[in-house]
Design an enzyme around this catalytic site. Structure first.
Site, PDB file in Angstrom:
ATOM      1  N   ASP A  99     -14.364  -0.463   4.924  1.00 26.47           N
ATOM      2  CA  ASP A  99     -14.402  -0.178   3.479  1.00 26.47           C
ATOM      3  C   ASP A  99     -14.978   1.210   3.228  1.00 26.47           C
ATOM      4  O   ASP A  99     -14.542   1.925   2.331  1.00 26.47           O
ATOM      5  CB  ASP A  99     -15.292  -1.203   2.758  1.00 26.47           C
ATOM      6  CG  ASP A  99     -14.638  -2.568   2.712  1.00 26.47           C
ATOM      7  OD1 ASP A  99     -13.524  -2.702   3.266  1.00 26.47           O
ATOM      8  OD2 ASP A  99     -15.245  -3.487   2.133  1.00 26.47           O
ATOM      9  N   GLU A 127     -24.613  -9.127 -12.004  1.00 30.82           N
ATOM     10  CA  GLU A 127     -24.036 -10.133 -11.108  1.00 30.82           C
ATOM     11  C   GLU A 127     -23.903  -9.545  -9.703  1.00 30.82           C
ATOM     12  O   GLU A 127     -23.806  -8.330  -9.550  1.00 30.82           O
ATOM     13  CB  GLU A 127     -22.621 -10.518 -11.571  1.00 30.82           C
ATOM     14  CG  GLU A 127     -22.574 -11.041 -12.978  1.00 30.82           C
ATOM     15  CD  GLU A 127     -21.149 -11.402 -13.403  1.00 30.82           C
ATOM     16  OE1 GLU A 127     -20.214 -11.295 -12.571  1.00 30.82           O
ATOM     17  OE2 GLU A 127     -20.989 -11.775 -14.564  1.00 30.82           O
ATOM     18  N   LYS A 166     -21.776  -8.564  -6.510  1.00 30.50           N
ATOM     19  CA  LYS A 166     -20.372  -8.267  -6.257  1.00 30.50           C
ATOM     20  C   LYS A 166     -19.979  -8.988  -4.970  1.00 30.50           C
ATOM     21  O   LYS A 166     -20.368  -8.584  -3.872  1.00 30.50           O
ATOM     22  CB  LYS A 166     -20.157  -6.759  -6.129  1.00 30.50           C
ATOM     23  CG  LYS A 166     -18.703  -6.381  -6.092  1.00 30.50           C
ATOM     24  CD  LYS A 166     -18.536  -4.889  -6.287  1.00 30.50           C
ATOM     25  CE  LYS A 166     -17.076  -4.494  -6.387  1.00 30.50           C
ATOM     26  NZ  LYS A 166     -16.244  -4.926  -5.298  1.00 30.50           N
ATOM     27  N   ARG A 218      -4.740 -11.542  -6.868  1.00 25.27           N
ATOM     28  CA  ARG A 218      -4.700 -10.472  -7.858  1.00 25.27           C
ATOM     29  C   ARG A 218      -3.441  -9.625  -7.731  1.00 25.27           C
ATOM     30  O   ARG A 218      -2.893  -9.157  -8.724  1.00 25.27           O
ATOM     31  CB  ARG A 218      -5.924  -9.570  -7.705  1.00 25.27           C
ATOM     32  CG  ARG A 218      -5.973  -8.523  -8.780  1.00 25.27           C
ATOM     33  CD  ARG A 218      -7.216  -7.705  -8.705  1.00 25.27           C
ATOM     34  NE  ARG A 218      -7.247  -6.898  -7.483  1.00 25.27           N
ATOM     35  CZ  ARG A 218      -8.134  -5.939  -7.268  1.00 25.27           C
ATOM     36  NH1 ARG A 218      -9.055  -5.691  -8.175  1.00 25.27           N
ATOM     37  NH2 ARG A 218      -8.122  -5.242  -6.154  1.00 25.27           N
ATOM     38  N   LYS A 220     -22.334  -5.702 -16.360  1.00 27.36           N
ATOM     39  CA  LYS A 220     -21.370  -5.864 -17.458  1.00 27.36           C
ATOM     40  C   LYS A 220     -22.108  -5.854 -18.794  1.00 27.36           C
ATOM     41  O   LYS A 220     -23.214  -6.401 -18.894  1.00 27.36           O
ATOM     42  CB  LYS A 220     -20.652  -7.220 -17.322  1.00 27.36           C
ATOM     43  CG  LYS A 220     -19.875  -7.372 -16.030  1.00 27.36           C
ATOM     44  CD  LYS A 220     -19.338  -8.774 -15.833  1.00 27.36           C
ATOM     45  CE  LYS A 220     -18.590  -8.826 -14.500  1.00 27.36           C
ATOM     46  NZ  LYS A 220     -18.159 -10.173 -14.138  1.00 27.36           N
ATOM     47  N   CYS A 259     -26.179  -9.162  41.063  1.00 31.54           N
ATOM     48  CA  CYS A 259     -27.149  -8.482  40.192  1.00 31.54           C
ATOM     49  C   CYS A 259     -26.976  -6.966  40.325  1.00 31.54           C
ATOM     50  O   CYS A 259     -27.020  -6.432  41.441  1.00 31.54           O
ATOM     51  CB  CYS A 259     -28.570  -8.881  40.576  1.00 31.54           C
ATOM     52  SG  CYS A 259     -29.823  -7.958  39.660  1.00 31.54           S
ATOM     53  N   CYS A 289     -30.454  -5.644  42.055  1.00 36.46           N
ATOM     54  CA  CYS A 289     -30.951  -5.997  43.396  1.00 36.46           C
ATOM     55  C   CYS A 289     -29.867  -6.585  44.288  1.00 36.46           C
ATOM     56  O   CYS A 289     -30.122  -6.887  45.457  1.00 36.46           O
ATOM     57  CB  CYS A 289     -32.143  -6.945  43.306  1.00 36.46           C
ATOM     58  SG  CYS A 289     -31.700  -8.613  42.807  1.00 36.46           S
TER      59      CYS A 289
HETATM   60  S1  IVH Z   1     -15.604  -8.412 -12.769  1.00 35.56           S
HETATM   61  C1  IVH Z   1     -12.524  -6.593 -15.487  1.00 35.56           C
HETATM   62  N1  IVH Z   1     -17.516  -9.450 -11.295  1.00 35.56           N
HETATM   63  O1  IVH Z   1     -14.560  -6.749  -7.325  1.00 35.56           O
HETATM   64  C2  IVH Z   1     -13.636  -6.954 -14.571  1.00 35.56           C
HETATM   65  N2  IVH Z   1     -15.619  -8.557 -10.206  1.00 35.56           N
HETATM   66  O2  IVH Z   1     -13.846  -3.949  -6.939  1.00 35.56           O
HETATM   67  C3  IVH Z   1     -13.153  -7.306 -13.262  1.00 35.56           C
HETATM   68  N3  IVH Z   1     -15.656  -8.774  -7.789  1.00 35.56           N
HETATM   69  O3  IVH Z   1     -11.454  -6.910  -8.848  1.00 35.56           O
HETATM   70  C4  IVH Z   1     -14.009  -7.852 -12.284  1.00 35.56           C
HETATM   71  N4  IVH Z   1     -17.587  -9.800  -7.650  1.00 35.56           N
HETATM   72  O4  IVH Z   1     -12.236  -8.980  -7.501  1.00 35.56           O
HETATM   73  C5  IVH Z   1     -16.313  -8.846 -11.308  1.00 35.56           C
HETATM   74  N5  IVH Z   1     -19.246 -10.423 -10.116  1.00 35.56           N
HETATM   75  C6  IVH Z   1     -18.063  -9.831 -10.132  1.00 35.56           C
HETATM   76  C7  IVH Z   1     -17.354  -9.557  -8.946  1.00 35.56           C
HETATM   77  C8  IVH Z   1     -16.126  -8.913  -9.032  1.00 35.56           C
HETATM   78  C9  IVH Z   1     -16.551  -9.326  -6.973  1.00 35.56           C
HETATM   79  C10 IVH Z   1     -14.391  -8.134  -7.353  1.00 35.56           C
HETATM   80  C11 IVH Z   1     -13.229  -8.401  -8.260  1.00 35.56           C
HETATM   81  C12 IVH Z   1     -12.790  -7.035  -8.707  1.00 35.56           C
HETATM   82  C13 IVH Z   1     -13.312  -6.165  -7.611  1.00 35.56           C
HETATM   83  C14 IVH Z   1     -13.440  -4.725  -8.009  1.00 35.56           C
END
Ligand code: IVH
Length: 747
Positions: free
Chosen positions: A39, A119, A121, A142, A298, A416, A419
């Site tokens: 990533d 939250e 991630k 998605r 958020k 080993c 030895c």
């Molecule tokens: S909110 C419009 N909350 O991260 C808001 N996404 O890199 C959309 N993800 O597409 C997402 N944990 O699949 C949200 N607590 C969380 C998340 C979360 C993981 C993922 C999600 C999103 C991606 C973006």
């Protein structure tokens, strides 16, 4: 300067190449579940393209990877449109970028007050569940945000996802709702899964995220049903038949309907509190059952979300704060083996050095040949390396797609490497092979001498890894002063002065290479160029003198008896306060001591039955090493007498041993593993798996503050403190740090 002709040719070419590469990586990641870059590498490429487009906006076309979401739709599943688009998130890589987002937000909100919902991630696979009149009618990945793959049959096998919403507590089920969330694969089940896949001839998954994605795309739902998949919901798409004012209140509704909401969400008022949440989980990200790659912040109020709107790709009301990566890709250069203190031969990976979770990693243990096989790694592979904070680095898997045929399999040596003795398992059925030449295998002796001088044993100044090597394997023509540990306290200056030694790496036992000379690094450890004693000699002799007066548990730890750690040694000496009593005790008598099981007892009796071990003991006795615990054998009767405790991580103001000593000084027993009988687990910074065990068993957990209460006022006060913590977090229903306390008190 907006015309296409104003972009230098090489910049345009780079942008095209980056876009192509990013699309390719997205395809591998989202569609094939088999990424070839980490990533972190992907993010670096994306950032480069964003930088170019920032400077030359004409290159920012609607189909640029910077403007589009996720990957294409995989074949094999039906493509279906989401009712409402699934957006992605913009990232903040540090606090400055978070501040920028916050400033923009304040400008756009023009004075309107808002709250922040923090939250985790979740690093999993985004899915969209469609419920009509409470029935789960469709589940989509998605995909590109507009269209996903229909994985309904597979999602129905996940126990946690209700096929019918509950009509509970006045939350009537709506006519229609799209629920968004993340399906994840628990980290602790990952190794097991890959081992099974390798055994069955399937390719291992690169990491838990790919395991989740790959599982959800399996063709046979019965296979999916066997996967330990879980979900956390984090949003709502299209909806009919209900209203919501705040995202956090929406989660209350979802929870009431039976959907799996996150445990750790928290609503806060200020950006400073957001940062506190981010820092807290930055330090505790390994205590969460799924991988997290950041925190999502958020705006909680839905009307304000509407006012702020979204770009083509991401909402303006949310941001993802990204943590530094814990997984990177690197090259596996070789697999070597290392012979340990008890003769165990352990394969370890030698990798191209790479920075991960804040430190450079070049080695990772591979435990035994079964593990090498289970991980499916070949020498020469690009491998996925995970290092979770302070946790030991681990190779997760190989990137099989990058193989070119030159990779080769590892095979365990039969003899080993130090030895030459033939290796064998010590007991039938043992996975580990050992060097049976315990007394004089130079590797085993070196490691034992190093161990006996360590902080948890005799704590001898002047006897580090190089000195231990020098005493056990000097370069010829010098004879090693130690053939075993017996003569440790009879060393003479004359023996030490001529010694020259090949410096070895403490982690692996391998000789170090002098980079300039390209040869082994050799040093004269005890004498200067004139052949006179260096300060090291004086320090060593003083250290040896001091060691003779160390408490009995340290002497016992120093003997390198299998299964006898410092903690076990403390438990044994609490019972047997004289080494002679222990030497003459039976397995049953030893096993009767608290905290000592029959395996440990057997190992002790076996150890003392060996002649050359008894010789060591007698030589140490003759040299004046303390074999009797002072204090006449009475048991401690401090405030914590009768309590069994476990310490994991470092507590502020204490060394690791210091916290144990403080507990023992009050009469508590400090053991090495958590069980239901443990009274308290004390958790400091960078805790190990004992913390997770405590959480899963519901054992009361004390942090720094709780530990201070326990030491100052005893166990009842500590329990009252825990209950008070639980009350606090229970009232708000939120709270990151106190939540653990709440769970513990309830359990
Ligand atoms: S909110 C419009 N909350 O991260 C808001 N996404 O890199 C959309 N993800 O597409 C997402 N944990 O699949 C949200 N607590 C969380 C998340 C979360 C993981 C993922 C999600 C999103 C991606 C973006």
């Amino acid at each position: 300067m907006t015309g296409a002709e104003s972009v230098p040719a090489e910049v345009r070419e780079r942008a095209v190449a980056l876009a192509k590469e990013l699309e390719e990586h997205r395809f591998r990641y989202y569609v094939k579940d088999a990424p070839t870059v980490s990533d972190a590498e992907f993010d670096t490429l994306m950032r480069e393209l964003e930088g170019i487009e920032e400077e030359y906006p004409v290159l920012r076309t609607p189909d640029s990877p910077t403007q589009t979401v996720g990957g294409a739709v995989a074949s094999g599943f039906q493509s279906v449109d989401h009712l409402e688009r699934m957006l992605s998130l913009d990232n903040a890589m540090d606090e400055d970028e978070l501040d920028e987002w916050f400033d923009r937000l304040q400008r756009d909100l023009a004075g309107a007050e808002c709250h922040f919902l923090c939250e985790l991630k979740v690093d999993g696979l985004a899915v969209n569940l469609l419920y009509e009149n409470g029935e789960l009618v469709r589940a989509l990945t998605r995909g590109d945000g507009r269209t996903g793959e229909d994985i309904t049959v597979n999602v129905r096998t996940i126990g946690e996802i209700p096929t019918r919403l509950r009509d509970d507590g006045g939350h009537d089920v709506p006519e229609l709702v799209e629920i968004r969330g993340e399906v994840f694969f628990p980290i602790e089940k990952f190794d097991e899964l890959n081992a099974r896949r390798v055994e069955e001839g399937d390719r291992p998954f690169a990491n838990p995220r790919n395991a989740a994605a790959g599982s959800l795309r399996m063709k046979d739902p019965r296979m999916v049903a066997q996967m330990p998949l879980h979900m956390v919901v984090h949003g709502i798409g299209a909806r009919r038949g209900f209203d919501i004012d705040c995202q956090s209140h929406a989660y209350d509704k979802l929870r009431a309907w039976g959907l799996p909401t996150a445990k750790h969400n928290k609503v806060v008022d200020t950006i400073d509190e957001v940062k506190e949440f981010i820092r807290y989980f930055g330090e505790h990200r390994n205590s969460v059952e799924h991988e997290i790659d950041g925190v999502v912040v958020k705006v909680d109020e839905i009307p304000l979300q509407g006012r702020l709107g979204a770009t083509s790709k991401a909402p303006r009301w949310a941001i993802a704060f990204k943590y530094p990566p814990q997984e990177v890709n690197t090259k596996l250069l070789d697999i070597k083996v290392n012979v340990g203190r008890t003769g165990r031969v352990t394969p370890y990976a030698v990798m191209e050095p790479v920075v991960v979770a804040g430190s450079t990693v070049a080695y990772a243990t591979l435990h035994n040949q079964e593990v090498v096989k289970a991980k499916g790694v070949l020498i020469g592979d690009t491998v996925v390396l995970r290092k979770a904070g302070d946790v030991i680095p681990e190779i997760l898997s190989a990137v099989a797609d990058l193989r070119d045929g030159t990779e080769r399999e590892f095979s365990m040596p039969t003899h080993c490497p130090e030895c030459g003795t033939e290796l064998r398992p010590m007991k039938e059925g043992d996975v580990d092979v050992r060097c049976p030449n315990a007394r004089s295998c130079p590797a085993q002796l070196r490691e034992r001498v190093f161990h006996l001088a360590g902080r948890k044993a005799l704590d001898i100044d002047g006897l580090g890894y190089v000195a231990a090597t020098a005493l056990t394997q000097p370069l010829e023509p010098s004879e090693p002063p130690l053939r075993d540990e017996g003569d440790l306290f009879n060393l003479t200056v004359e023996q030490l002065l001529p010694i020259k030694v090949v410096v070895r790496d403490q982690k692996t036992g391998m000789p170090k290479i002098d980079e300039k000379a390209g040869e082994h690094k050799i040093m004269s450890f005890f004498a200067n160029q004139q052949g006179e004693a260096k300060k090291t000699v004086e320090v060593l002799f003083a250290g040896l003198e001091a060691a003779k007066k160390q408490p009995l548990w340290r002497v016992l730890t120093a003997l390198s008896i299998r299964h006898v750690s410092d903690t076990t040694a403390r438990a044994i000496t609490a019972e047997f306060r004289d080494l002679d009593r222990l030497m003459n005790a039976s397995v049953e008598e030893i096993a009767a001591a608290e905290g000592v099981g029959p395996i440990i007892a057997e190992s002790i009796v076996e150890w003392f039955a060996e002649d050359w071990h008894r010789e060591i003991v007698e030589k140490w006795r003759a040299a004046g090493v303390r074999f009797v615990e002072e204090g006449g054998g009475e048991k401690a009767t401090g405030m914590l007498t009768g309590l069994t405790t476990v310490v994991t991580g470092t507590l502020s103001g204490y060394t690791r041993d210091g916290s144990k000593e403080a507990l023992e000084a009050e009469g508590a027993k400090v053991t090495g593993s958590v069980s239901k009988k443990t009274d308290f687990v004390i958790v400091g910074e960078n805790p190990g798996s004992k913390y997770d065990k405590a959480v899963s068993l519901g054992v009361p957990i004390l942090d720094d503050e709780g530990f201070a209460v326990l030491l100052a006022d005893g166990p009842d006060a500590a329990r009252a403190w825990l209950a008070a913590q639980a009350g606090e977090s229970g009232d708000s229903g939120e709270g990151a740090a106190p939540e653990d306390g709440a769970e513990q008190a309830a359990g």
